[in-house]
Write an enzyme that holds these catalytic residues in place. Structure first.
Site, PDB file in Angstrom:
ATOM      1  N   HIS A 161     -15.967  -5.532   6.424  1.00 49.22           N
ATOM      2  CA  HIS A 161     -15.182  -5.570   5.186  1.00 49.22           C
ATOM      3  C   HIS A 161     -15.660  -6.627   4.213  1.00 49.22           C
ATOM      4  O   HIS A 161     -14.985  -6.946   3.248  1.00 49.22           O
ATOM      5  CB  HIS A 161     -13.687  -5.730   5.489  1.00 49.22           C
ATOM      6  N   LYS A 182       0.814  -1.223   0.000  1.00 44.39           N
ATOM      7  CA  LYS A 182       0.000   0.000   0.000  1.00 44.39           C
ATOM      8  C   LYS A 182       0.842   1.265   0.000  1.00 44.39           C
ATOM      9  O   LYS A 182       0.376   2.307  -0.486  1.00 44.39           O
ATOM     10  CB  LYS A 182      -0.963   0.006   1.202  1.00 44.39           C
ATOM     11  N   ARG A 216      -7.509  -7.935  -9.778  1.00 44.41           N
ATOM     12  CA  ARG A 216      -8.213  -9.169 -10.162  1.00 44.41           C
ATOM     13  C   ARG A 216      -9.598  -8.812 -10.695  1.00 44.41           C
ATOM     14  O   ARG A 216     -10.037  -7.664 -10.592  1.00 44.41           O
ATOM     15  CB  ARG A 216      -8.381 -10.043  -8.922  1.00 44.41           C
ATOM     16  N   GLU A 221      -2.914   7.826   7.571  1.00 48.39           N
ATOM     17  CA  GLU A 221      -3.797   8.632   6.723  1.00 48.39           C
ATOM     18  C   GLU A 221      -4.788   9.389   7.591  1.00 48.39           C
ATOM     19  O   GLU A 221      -5.176   8.909   8.654  1.00 48.39           O
ATOM     20  CB  GLU A 221      -4.624   7.724   5.782  1.00 48.39           C
TER      21      GLU A 221
HETATM   22  C1  MV4 Z   1     -10.020   4.289   5.223  1.00 43.99           C
HETATM   23  C2  MV4 Z   1     -11.209   4.670   5.910  1.00 43.99           C
HETATM   24  C3  MV4 Z   1     -11.315   5.977   6.302  1.00 43.99           C
HETATM   25  N1  MV4 Z   1     -10.318   6.861   6.063  1.00 43.99           N
HETATM   26  N2  MV4 Z   1      -9.069   5.206   4.992  1.00 43.99           N
HETATM   27  C4  MV4 Z   1     -11.107  -0.359   4.906  1.00 43.99           C
HETATM   28  C5  MV4 Z   1     -10.426  -1.440   4.159  1.00 43.99           C
HETATM   29  C6  MV4 Z   1      -9.217  -0.875   3.559  1.00 43.99           C
HETATM   30  N3  MV4 Z   1      -9.298  -1.086   2.159  1.00 43.99           N
HETATM   31  C7  MV4 Z   1      -9.240   0.577   3.889  1.00 43.99           C
HETATM   32  N4  MV4 Z   1     -10.440   0.845   4.628  1.00 43.99           N
HETATM   33  C8  MV4 Z   1     -10.756   2.080   5.054  1.00 43.99           C
HETATM   34  N5  MV4 Z   1      -9.824   3.040   4.813  1.00 43.99           N
HETATM   35  C9  MV4 Z   1      -9.216   6.445   5.417  1.00 43.99           C
HETATM   36  N6  MV4 Z   1      -8.249   7.336   5.197  1.00 43.99           N
HETATM   37  C10 MV4 Z   1     -12.178   3.712   6.137  1.00 43.99           C
HETATM   38  C11 MV4 Z   1     -11.958   2.405   5.721  1.00 43.99           C
HETATM   39  C12 MV4 Z   1     -13.034   1.496   6.020  1.00 43.99           C
HETATM   40  C13 MV4 Z   1     -13.899   1.045   5.006  1.00 43.99           C
HETATM   41  C14 MV4 Z   1     -13.744   1.391   3.676  1.00 43.99           C
HETATM   42  C15 MV4 Z   1     -14.589   0.920   2.694  1.00 43.99           C
HETATM   43  C16 MV4 Z   1     -15.637   0.081   3.036  1.00 43.99           C
HETATM   44  C17 MV4 Z   1     -15.814  -0.283   4.333  1.00 43.99           C
HETATM   45  C18 MV4 Z   1     -14.957   0.170   5.329  1.00 43.99           C
HETATM   46  C19 MV4 Z   1     -15.159  -0.210   6.649  1.00 43.99           C
HETATM   47  C20 MV4 Z   1     -14.307   0.251   7.623  1.00 43.99           C
HETATM   48  C21 MV4 Z   1     -13.246   1.085   7.301  1.00 43.99           C
END
Ligand code: MV4
Length: 508
Positions: A248, A129, A305, A213
């Site tokens: 998730h 990442k 993917r 972040e």
């Molecule tokens: C975030 C966020 C809020 N702010 N980044 C969740 C999985 C991973 N791909 C990154 N994720 C998140 N990153 C920032 N800067 C909130 C999440 C997140 C989330 C994102 C999409 C769908 C569901 C989620 C559930 C919890 C947290």
């Protein structure tokens, strides 16, 4: 479209036989397209999948080991051995298993077999990442404020967090899908959270690197499908709204998103194409964004993917994404540009899992005694199991993906309600009542939801009763199951909590 460089292979590689390194609905889905294209298929299977639909449907099928994924579907060596001895020209990894394994992609390449997916370097760059953040920064793709490099000095990290402003999110460089993340709301909690995140990342990924972040609260998860060829052609195929998820795990997706304007769509689409170009992407990929309450968008990650929810994109574009993947893998040019695409109507996906929404979505694997999927206008069901089969406890407990299309969002949702009501399952608990709950909820129908939808709005008490099959149908399903499949009330399998028997029927 300009050829973007000499590193790109422009030679044609005819694909006549494809090994599908997967199981379940996605293996079936890939086999279908291959056969439509006159391509022969090689299925692989584990001991317990010998009678699975993907095995029957493929031109030929080979056992690669025991029930546990690590002994079969994840055995790159055995998968490649089967590819070699069957003369497969290419391997399609589906999703999960070996699909985002850069070493496997490389091993295919070294064996002279086409990996239907991006170059190993793109998988590797997007899997890290912080490497992805570096590429996105260079490409000018918007990101949440934060560090580009991994950071290991807690004092330095704390100072940066202070500068960004709380709340912040600590993420694992090797993470993804939410593993190894920590929200920090106050400066005094920072050090402890950083230590915890590093420990978690080390034990989960063997890589304790973390970065920071700005935390985007109550965002929407909106992702763009992209498709790239080996000649420098890249297009986006619009977005999928994936905010309705729990832990998730996505449960409901749709295309297009209810909140994007044409201008924002164009801007995000261009960012997605830049993201793909920045890592030399080839094939089908997905660029995930977070969108905040003010509709500012931020790059989250790129999935290298074909995704579970790709059918909603197929509904609104008319493309067969697997056919496009195969064309591109054989060296063909896309043959279209961005202007050739327009969004046609609206599509919704409900994921039907053998999980019990009445008890915390506990997996409920076992024999599928009745499975009558809905059909009719605008309904598509991608299933990897069939009536009389079993949802094994060893793998993801998905029964099917139900997608509907309509000329408008409202029509697609009404069609989904109808399809969910038609769906008959007996033998296992399912997420069908939960999906019906989502389709009825005002926050969903009005389009005013975030990634917190499930925790904010759902409780088992909200599920309607009366949506389960009547006793007569359950009794008939059990009788037919015994009659057709010769099963008695002797245990069919165990899940560690007791034996499955055809008489252990479930309602709802
Ligand atoms: C975030 C966020 C809020 N702010 N980044 C969740 C999985 C991973 N791909 C990154 N994720 C998140 N990153 C920032 N800067 C909130 C999440 C997140 C989330 C994102 C999409 C769908 C569901 C989620 C559930 C919890 C947290």
């Amino acid at each position: 479209m300009a050829d973007s460089g000499s590193a790109l292979s422009t030679s044609l590689r005819p694909i006549r036989k494809v090994l599908i390194a997967n199981r379940g609905e996605i293996a079936v889905r890939i086999i279908r397209t291959c056969h439509e294209l006159g391509i022969e298929t090689v299925a692989i299977f584990s001991d317990i999948d010998a009678l699975a639909p993907h095995v029957r449907m493929a031109t030929e099928a080979w056992c690669v080991g025991g029930a546990a994924s690590a002994d079969s579907y994840l055995r790159a060596d055995r998968v490649l051995e089967v590819a070699r001895k069957t003369g497969a020209d290419a391997v399609h990894p589906g999703y999960g298993f070996l699909s985002e394994n850069a070493e496997f992609a490389e091993a295919c390449h070294d064996a002279g077999i086409v990996f239907i997916g991006p170059p190993a370097e793109a998988i590797r760059a997007m899997g890290d990442k912080t490497a992805a953040r570096k590429l996105m920064e260079k490409a000018g793709v918007p990101m949440a404020p934060g560090t580009v490099d991994a950071i290991d000095d807690a004092d330095e990290a704390g100072a940066i967090a202070q500068e960004i402003g709380f709340p912040i999110l600590i993420k694992a460089a090797a993470g993804g899908g939410g593993k190894g993340m920590r929200i920090v709301r106050r400066a005094e909690d920072f050090r402890g959270a950083m230590d915890a995140a590093r420990r978690e990342a080390t034990s989960a990924f063997g890589d304790g690197r973390v970065f920071i972040e700005k935390y985007i609260d109550e965002p929407r998860h909106i992702e763009f499908q992209i498709m790239a060829d080996t000649h420098g052609g890249v297009v986006h195929l619009f977005e999928r709204e994936c905010s309705i998820q729990r832990r998730h795990q996505k449960v409901v997706e749709e295309a297009p998103s209810a909140i994007l304007t044409p201008e924002l769509r164009a801007e995000m689409g261009e960012a997605a194409v830049s993201a793909a170009r920045s890592c030399g992407y080839v094939g089908a990929g997905t660029v995930e964004f977070l969108v905040d309450a003010d509709r500012r968008f931020y790059f989250m990650e790129m999935n290298t993917r074909l995704q579970v929810e790709h059918p909603v994109t197929e509904w609104i574009t008319g493309l067969d994404l697997v056919a496009e993947q195969i064309r591109v893998a054989s060296g063909e040019a896309l043959g279209y540009t961005q202007d050739d695409f327009a969004i046609h109507g609206h599509a919704v996906e409900c994921r039907v899992y053998a999980e019990d929404p009445r008890s915390g979505f506990l997996p409920d694997p076992g024999p599928l005694m009745r499975h009558v999927a809905p059909s009719g206008p605008g309904v598509r069901v991608d299933a990897g199991v069939e009536e009389g089969g079993t949802i094994p406890m060893e793998y993801d407990p998905m029964i099917s993906k139900l997608t509907t299309w309509g000329p408008t969002r409202d029509a697609a949702i009404r069609r989904m309600r109808r399809a969910l009501d038609e769906y008959e399952v007996a033998g296992v608990a399912t997420t069908i009542p939960f999906c019906r709950f989502v389709m009825d909820h005002e926050a969903f129908t009005s389009g005013t939801f975030s990634t917190h939808f499930v925790e904010q709005h759902f409780s088992p008490a909200a599920l309607k009763r009366g949506d389960e099959l009547p006793d007569e149908v359950l009794a008939m399903a059990a009788a037919m199951y015994v009659d057709q499949f010769g099963k008695t009330d002797t245990p069919l399998a165990t899940n560690g909590q007791g034996a499955f028997s055809p008489w252990r029927l479930r309602r709802g």
